[in-house]
Design a protein around this motif. Structure first.
Motif, PDB file in Angstrom:
ATOM      1  N   PHE A 199       0.881  -1.252  -0.078  1.00 23.36           N
ATOM      2  CA  PHE A 199       0.008   0.093   0.072  1.00 23.36           C
ATOM      3  C   PHE A 199       0.958   1.329  -0.015  1.00 23.36           C
ATOM      4  O   PHE A 199       1.774   1.383   0.758  1.00 23.36           O
ATOM      5  N   GLU A 200       0.644   2.223  -0.923  1.00 23.40           N
ATOM      6  CA  GLU A 200       1.675   3.210  -1.051  1.00 23.40           C
ATOM      7  C   GLU A 200       0.479   4.770  -1.078  1.00 23.40           C
ATOM      8  O   GLU A 200      -0.247   4.664  -2.082  1.00 23.40           O
ATOM      9  N   MET A 201       0.889   5.519  -0.244  1.00 21.15           N
ATOM     10  CA  MET A 201       0.265   6.989  -0.383  1.00 21.15           C
ATOM     11  C   MET A 201       0.866   7.897  -0.926  1.00 21.15           C
ATOM     12  O   MET A 201       2.188   7.888  -0.916  1.00 21.15           O
ATOM     13  N   PRO A 202       0.205   8.700  -2.052  1.00 17.10           N
ATOM     14  CA  PRO A 202       1.090   9.563  -2.625  1.00 17.10           C
ATOM     15  C   PRO A 202       1.509  10.950  -1.719  1.00 17.10           C
ATOM     16  O   PRO A 202       0.928  11.106  -0.685  1.00 17.10           O
ATOM     17  N   GLU A 203       2.578  11.460  -2.125  1.00 14.81           N
ATOM     18  CA  GLU A 203       3.011  12.599  -1.422  1.00 14.81           C
ATOM     19  C   GLU A 203       1.947  13.562  -1.131  1.00 14.81           C
ATOM     20  O   GLU A 203       1.743  14.299   0.037  1.00 14.81           O
ATOM     21  N   ALA A 204       1.180  13.995  -2.015  1.00 13.67           N
ATOM     22  CA  ALA A 204       0.075  14.542  -2.047  1.00 13.67           C
ATOM     23  C   ALA A 204      -1.044  14.400  -3.183  1.00 13.67           C
ATOM     24  O   ALA A 204      -0.758  13.880  -4.200  1.00 13.67           O
ATOM     25  N   PHE A 205      -2.174  14.697  -2.855  1.00 10.49           N
ATOM     26  CA  PHE A 205      -3.354  14.293  -3.494  1.00 10.49           C
ATOM     27  C   PHE A 205      -3.585  15.617  -4.467  1.00 10.49           C
ATOM     28  O   PHE A 205      -4.299  16.617  -4.018  1.00 10.49           O
ATOM     29  N   GLU A 206      -3.219  15.755  -5.686  1.00 10.57           N
ATOM     30  CA  GLU A 206      -3.173  17.072  -6.518  1.00 10.57           C
ATOM     31  C   GLU A 206      -3.951  16.715  -7.969  1.00 10.57           C
ATOM     32  O   GLU A 206      -3.668  15.478  -8.532  1.00 10.57           O
ATOM     33  N   GLY A 207      -4.659  17.634  -8.164  1.00 11.19           N
ATOM     34  CA  GLY A 207      -5.271  17.504  -9.605  1.00 11.19           C
ATOM     35  C   GLY A 207      -6.889  17.820  -9.356  1.00 11.19           C
ATOM     36  O   GLY A 207      -7.369  17.531  -8.363  1.00 11.19           O
ATOM     37  N   ALA A 208      -7.478  17.785 -10.646  1.00 14.35           N
ATOM     38  CA  ALA A 208      -8.900  18.084 -10.747  1.00 14.35           C
ATOM     39  C   ALA A 208      -9.520  19.014  -9.805  1.00 14.35           C
ATOM     40  O   ALA A 208     -10.463  18.714  -8.894  1.00 14.35           O
ATOM     41  N   GLU A 209      -9.196  20.247  -9.769  1.00 12.88           N
ATOM     42  CA  GLU A 209      -9.274  21.342  -8.855  1.00 12.88           C
ATOM     43  C   GLU A 209     -10.710  22.171  -9.304  1.00 12.88           C
ATOM     44  O   GLU A 209     -11.154  23.042  -8.833  1.00 12.88           O
ATOM     45  N   ASN A 210     -11.073  22.003 -10.682  1.00 13.97           N
ATOM     46  CA  ASN A 210     -11.698  22.982 -11.325  1.00 13.97           C
ATOM     47  C   ASN A 210     -13.184  22.370 -11.610  1.00 13.97           C
ATOM     48  O   ASN A 210     -13.879  23.108 -12.234  1.00 13.97           O
ATOM     49  N   ASP A 211     -13.406  21.209 -11.047  1.00 12.09           N
ATOM     50  CA  ASP A 211     -14.683  20.528 -11.466  1.00 12.09           C
ATOM     51  C   ASP A 211     -16.002  20.755 -10.239  1.00 12.09           C
ATOM     52  O   ASP A 211     -16.854  19.982 -10.335  1.00 12.09           O
ATOM     53  N   ILE A 212     -15.474  21.289  -9.003  1.00  7.03           N
ATOM     54  CA  ILE A 212     -16.406  21.666  -8.086  1.00  7.03           C
ATOM     55  C   ILE A 212     -16.840  23.144  -8.287  1.00  7.03           C
ATOM     56  O   ILE A 212     -15.979  24.151  -8.021  1.00  7.03           O
ATOM     57  N   ILE A 213     -18.022  23.382  -8.410  1.00  5.11           N
ATOM     58  CA  ILE A 213     -18.422  24.914  -8.331  1.00  5.11           C
ATOM     59  C   ILE A 213     -18.851  25.218  -7.060  1.00  5.11           C
ATOM     60  O   ILE A 213     -20.057  24.773  -6.318  1.00  5.11           O
ATOM     61  N   ASP A 214     -18.208  26.168  -6.248  1.00  8.30           N
ATOM     62  CA  ASP A 214     -18.493  26.733  -4.983  1.00  8.30           C
ATOM     63  C   ASP A 214     -19.908  27.583  -4.987  1.00  8.30           C
ATOM     64  O   ASP A 214     -20.117  28.148  -6.182  1.00  8.30           O
ATOM     65  N   PRO A 215     -20.656  27.460  -4.024  1.00  5.34           N
ATOM     66  CA  PRO A 215     -21.927  28.396  -3.974  1.00  5.34           C
ATOM     67  C   PRO A 215     -21.757  29.787  -4.503  1.00  5.34           C
ATOM     68  O   PRO A 215     -22.720  30.291  -4.876  1.00  5.34           O
ATOM     69  N   ASP A 216     -20.636  30.253  -3.913  1.00  8.82           N
ATOM     70  CA  ASP A 216     -20.396  31.610  -4.266  1.00  8.82           C
ATOM     71  C   ASP A 216     -20.077  31.930  -5.774  1.00  8.82           C
ATOM     72  O   ASP A 216     -20.053  33.030  -6.137  1.00  8.82           O
ATOM     73  N   GLU A 217     -19.746  30.882  -6.414  1.00 10.15           N
ATOM     74  CA  GLU A 217     -19.483  30.782  -7.792  1.00 10.15           C
ATOM     75  C   GLU A 217     -20.749  30.464  -8.794  1.00 10.15           C
ATOM     76  O   GLU A 217     -20.321  30.065  -9.842  1.00 10.15           O
ATOM     77  N   ALA A 218     -21.812  30.302  -8.187  1.00  8.99           N
ATOM     78  CA  ALA A 218     -22.839  29.455  -8.912  1.00  8.99           C
ATOM     79  C   ALA A 218     -23.094  29.941 -10.518  1.00  8.99           C
ATOM     80  O   ALA A 218     -23.017  31.362 -10.621  1.00  8.99           O
ATOM     81  N   VAL A 219     -23.359  29.204 -11.143  1.00  9.92           N
ATOM     82  CA  VAL A 219     -23.567  29.549 -12.587  1.00  9.92           C
ATOM     83  C   VAL A 219     -25.197  29.902 -12.605  1.00  9.92           C
ATOM     84  O   VAL A 219     -25.403  30.814 -13.562  1.00  9.92           O
ATOM     85  N   ASP A 220     -26.054  29.272 -12.000  1.00 11.21           N
ATOM     86  CA  ASP A 220     -27.318  29.618 -12.195  1.00 11.21           C
ATOM     87  C   ASP A 220     -27.788  29.966 -10.567  1.00 11.21           C
ATOM     88  O   ASP A 220     -27.516  29.555  -9.712  1.00 11.21           O
ATOM     89  N   ASP A 221     -29.015  30.975 -10.942  1.00 11.10           N
ATOM     90  CA  ASP A 221     -29.566  31.259  -9.599  1.00 11.10           C
ATOM     91  C   ASP A 221     -31.169  31.062  -9.714  1.00 11.10           C
ATOM     92  O   ASP A 221     -31.857  31.776  -8.950  1.00 11.10           O
ATOM     93  N   ASP A 222     -31.487  30.399 -10.830  1.00  5.87           N
ATOM     94  CA  ASP A 222     -32.911  30.098 -10.873  1.00  5.87           C
ATOM     95  C   ASP A 222     -33.117  28.626 -11.255  1.00  5.87           C
ATOM     96  O   ASP A 222     -32.161  28.065 -11.898  1.00  5.87           O
ATOM     97  N   LEU A 223     -34.162  27.913 -10.883  1.00  9.21           N
ATOM     98  CA  LEU A 223     -34.160  26.573 -11.341  1.00  9.21           C
ATOM     99  C   LEU A 223     -34.545  26.421 -12.800  1.00  9.21           C
ATOM    100  O   LEU A 223     -35.324  27.107 -13.354  1.00  9.21           O
ATOM    101  N   ILE A 224     -33.585  25.190 -13.525  1.00  5.04           N
ATOM    102  CA  ILE A 224     -33.976  25.046 -14.887  1.00  5.04           C
ATOM    103  C   ILE A 224     -34.824  23.432 -15.043  1.00  5.04           C
ATOM    104  O   ILE A 224     -33.999  22.795 -14.788  1.00  5.04           O
ATOM    105  N   LYS A 225     -35.878  23.650 -15.257  1.00  3.69           N
ATOM    106  CA  LYS A 225     -36.753  22.199 -15.394  1.00  3.69           C
ATOM    107  C   LYS A 225     -36.811  21.748 -16.756  1.00  3.69           C
ATOM    108  O   LYS A 225     -37.507  22.594 -17.372  1.00  3.69           O
ATOM    109  N   GLY A 226     -36.522  20.723 -17.322  1.00  2.00           N
ATOM    110  CA  GLY A 226     -36.568  20.393 -18.549  1.00  2.00           C
ATOM    111  C   GLY A 226     -37.954  19.742 -18.513  1.00  2.00           C
ATOM    112  O   GLY A 226     -38.522  19.313 -17.634  1.00  2.00           O
ATOM    113  N   PRO A 227     -38.534  19.246 -19.768  1.00  2.00           N
ATOM    114  CA  PRO A 227     -39.740  18.569 -19.709  1.00  2.00           C
ATOM    115  C   PRO A 227     -39.980  17.347 -19.177  1.00  2.00           C
ATOM    116  O   PRO A 227     -41.109  16.841 -18.734  1.00  2.00           O
TER     117      PRO A 227
END
Length: 654
Positions: free
Chosen positions: A424-452
């Motif tokens: 079993f080997e742990m990495p020195e640091a878990f790095e990568g994929a930092e841009n795929d979580i959208i913070d609530p303060d950076e929300a893309v939408d501020d209204d509900l979007i409901k498809g059919p």
């Protein structure tokens, strides 16, 4: 008397009740998570409650089950979930970023916090000392609104680990050993708390493999202490500030105890078609393997895939075997790629999947007919992989890689000497994929979007005095939520459209059931032991309710599904074995009592009359709060009424 770690965390979050096994308690929830299979209903219910902002410390919405977006309905669901996160104030993890449990442990899980998630494997962060519990989505919606989460206080069972794992044995073998000893029902009503000197030898990721798959025991949760291993992991993921040391008292008293000597463990495997059908790998060795998969939320982290990659370095998998790696998170994929291990795996003949839950529930990589699939997943329920007559085995990544090399089930201890145990080997640091979580303060939408394809949540009328109808379907023991509402891609796309989704209810048991139920004037389901085990998906209660089912008569219920039956106003009565044996499908069933009055008054025993010919007793084991919910026609109606009565305050649900 000292306290267990579980009791310490519960005591810090206790809102109502006493920490006595069997007593109902209400606890404050710090964090919530939901995913795309269950999340659309969670947010629709949150909206229906009239709430406008998340009240928990943190809420996270993941898109991890149906990421391939085979149909616009899937894509519309993801867009709706992104808009709900932005509108109400939750983190949003984009499709492809990874499985909720893996991404949550990397980014948000914290010792001493409570976590409620609308996924049955939510207990994963218990490996970090977080008390994490899976539940139905409506419970999550209420908790997000500031309401307490109510649960029957579990018994706390100590799992004492001694010694250290020998070469080729892994954390997966520890939880498989627990399943071999205790069965899929052995953890019902319990929290497993891991202690002892062997705990120190396990890294936090290894611990989280165990707590993840503790769900297969039927456990409410599983938890490890927060110690130097926890601190080390949190430092490596860049969240050292979240660390808090947590241990049980030296004189803590447990309801029961299990001892495992890690040094005595060997590679184990769960044969088809239950996770507790466990034997040593050498007993199953020699069977030809057509498909091997390494991944899932149990064994899909970087540190799970790396051992398999090392075993396959400069090797070639058997030509008759297909091997797929399905990482648990995009971060794991990126780390493997940057270090060259992805290329090594591909050179060995391995294919890569997106970071998704898909294959675990039959979305992609469905095994061939009359074949064996060897997987590092947590469940091998019959038909769950996407084909009814499947033969799915569960094992560690090391056993999976060894079997891919040989083309047959193989204990890695029996490989040629030139393939060494990767350890079993742990990495020195878990790095990568930092841009795929959208913070609530950076929300893309501020209204509900409901498809059919996104509809409203259906409501049930308040409980009436008379309940009668046919026994529309009689089932065996261990009916899973996959039986009740399958999660394959052709069905899962309708998760936000209950009228359409309900057409598939119990289709794997009887494909005529939905039509018969709709055409009946009410009715009952009859089942054996452990009805509703498996996933937390509340659709398994909501769809039968939509079809007119009034109640379920079963010998016993799985914890989350039982709660979901209350949440959607279905009467869950426990029956004995004789009653189960004597009721036949098609019998006329009547609850003789004034049901509404009996439920409200606290009556436990109900008289069941069958065919106007014989009578039996059904038992309603329910708290006063659960009875109020049932009488109101479900938790949504009950909580909304409370909310309105309190003049707009967040629902307390107490």
């Amino acid at each position: 008397m000292g306290k267990t770690l579980t009791e310490k965390i519960l005591d810090d979050h206790l809102v109502e009740g006493e920490l006595e096994p069997g007593e109902e308690i209400g606890i404050e929830i710090d964090q919530v998570l939901t995913q795309d299979t269950t999340g659309t209903l969670v947010w629709l219910q949150f909206e229906a409650l009239g709430l406008d902002e998340v009240q928990t410390e943190l809420a996270a919405q993941y898109c991890d089950h149906q990421t391939y977006q085979f149909d616009f309905k899937n894509t519309d669901d993801h867009r709706f979930l992104r808009s709900a996160a932005g509108t109400f104030g939750a983190y949003f993890s984009r499709p492809g970023n990874g499985i909720c449990h893996n991404v949550h442990r990397e980014n948000f899980a914290a010792p001493g916090k409570t976590l409620l998630g609308s996924d049955s494997h939510t207990p994963t962060p218990g490996g970090l000392g977080q008390l994490a519990i899976g539940s139905g989505g409506l419970d999550v919606a209420v908790a997000m609104g500031g309401g307490s989460y109510f649960i029957e206080m579990p018994e706390v069972t100590e799992v004492r680990l001694e010694g250290e794992l020998p070469e080729w044995a892994t954390a997966k073998d520890i939880i498989l050993e627990m399943l071999r000893r205790l069965s899929v029902k052995g953890g019902v009503g319990k929290i497993f708390e891991y202690t002892g000197p062997g705990v120190e030898s396990l890294s936090a990721p290894e611990r989280m493999t165990i707590t993840n798959m503790g769900t297969e025991l039927g456990a409410t949760s599983s938890i490890f202490p927060s110690d130097e291993q926890t601190k080390d992991y949190l430092e490596r993921v860049g969240r050292s500030e979240a660390y808090e040391p947590l241990q049980p008292d030296d004189d803590a008293e447990y309801h029961d105890s299990v001892t495992i000597d890690l040094a005595e463990l060997e590679p184990l495997i769960a044969e088809p078609s239950m996770p507790d059908n466990v034997v040593p790998v050498r007993e199953a060795a020699g069977a030809d393997v057509d498909q091997v998969m390494v991944g899932s939320c149990t064994n899909g982290a970087y540190e799970d895939i790396l051992p398999a990659a090392k075993m396959l370095e400069d090797q070639t998998i058997d030509l008759s075997t297909e091997m797929i790696v399905a990482p648990g998170s995009k971060k794991a994929s990126e780390m493997l790629a940057r270090e060259g291990w992805t290329a090594e795996l591909m050179a060995a003949g391995v294919n890569f999947s997106e970071a998704t839950c898909g294959a675990c529930i039959g979305i992609g990589h469905v095994p061939g007919s009359d074949s064996i699939s060897l997987r590092t997943f947590n469940r091998n329920f019959e038909g769950r992989s996407g084909i009814e007559d499947d033969n799915v085995y569960l094992c560690s990544p090391e056993v999976a890689a060894a079997s891919a090399l040989e083309g047959e089930i193989t204990d890695p201890r029996d490989l040629d000497d030139d393939i060494e145990a990767p350890g079993f080997e742990m990495p020195e640091a878990f790095e990568g994929a930092e841009n795929d979580i959208i913070d609530p303060d950076e929300a893309v939408d501020d209204d509900l979007i409901k498809g059919p394809n996104i509809g409203d949540v259906p409501l049930k009328d308040p409980l009436g005095a008379d309940i009668e109808g046919s026994a529309l379907l009689k089932m065996d023991d261990n009916i899973t939520t996959d039986h009740i509402i399958p999660a394959t891609q052709d069905i899962l796309m309708y998760r936000s459209n209950i009228p359409k989704l309900s057409e598939f209810t119990l289709s794997r048991v009887d494909d005529t059931f939905a039509d018969r139920s709709l055409n009946a004037d009410g009715g009952f389901l009859v089942a054996g032991e452990n009805y509703g085990q498996g996933s937390s998906r509340e659709h398994a209660a909501l769809c039968p309710m939509y079809l007119g089912i009034e109640g379920v008569l079963a010998q016993s219920f799985a914890r989350i599904h039982r709660a979901n039956l209350f949440n959607f106003g279905l009467l869950p009565l426990e029956i004995d074995e004789d009653t189960y044996e004597n009721i036949d499908q098609g019998d006329d069933v009547e609850i003789v009592d004034d049901v509404a009055e009996a439920v409200r008054s606290g009556q436990e025993e109900f008289t069941i009359r069958v065919n106007d010919d014989w009578e039996a007793t059904g038992v309603l084991d329910a708290s006063e709060r659960e009875r109020d919910i049932l009488a109101a026609g479900g938790k949504l109606s009950h909580t909304k009424q409370q909310y309105e009565n309190e003049g707009g305050a967040a629902p307390a649900d107490d």
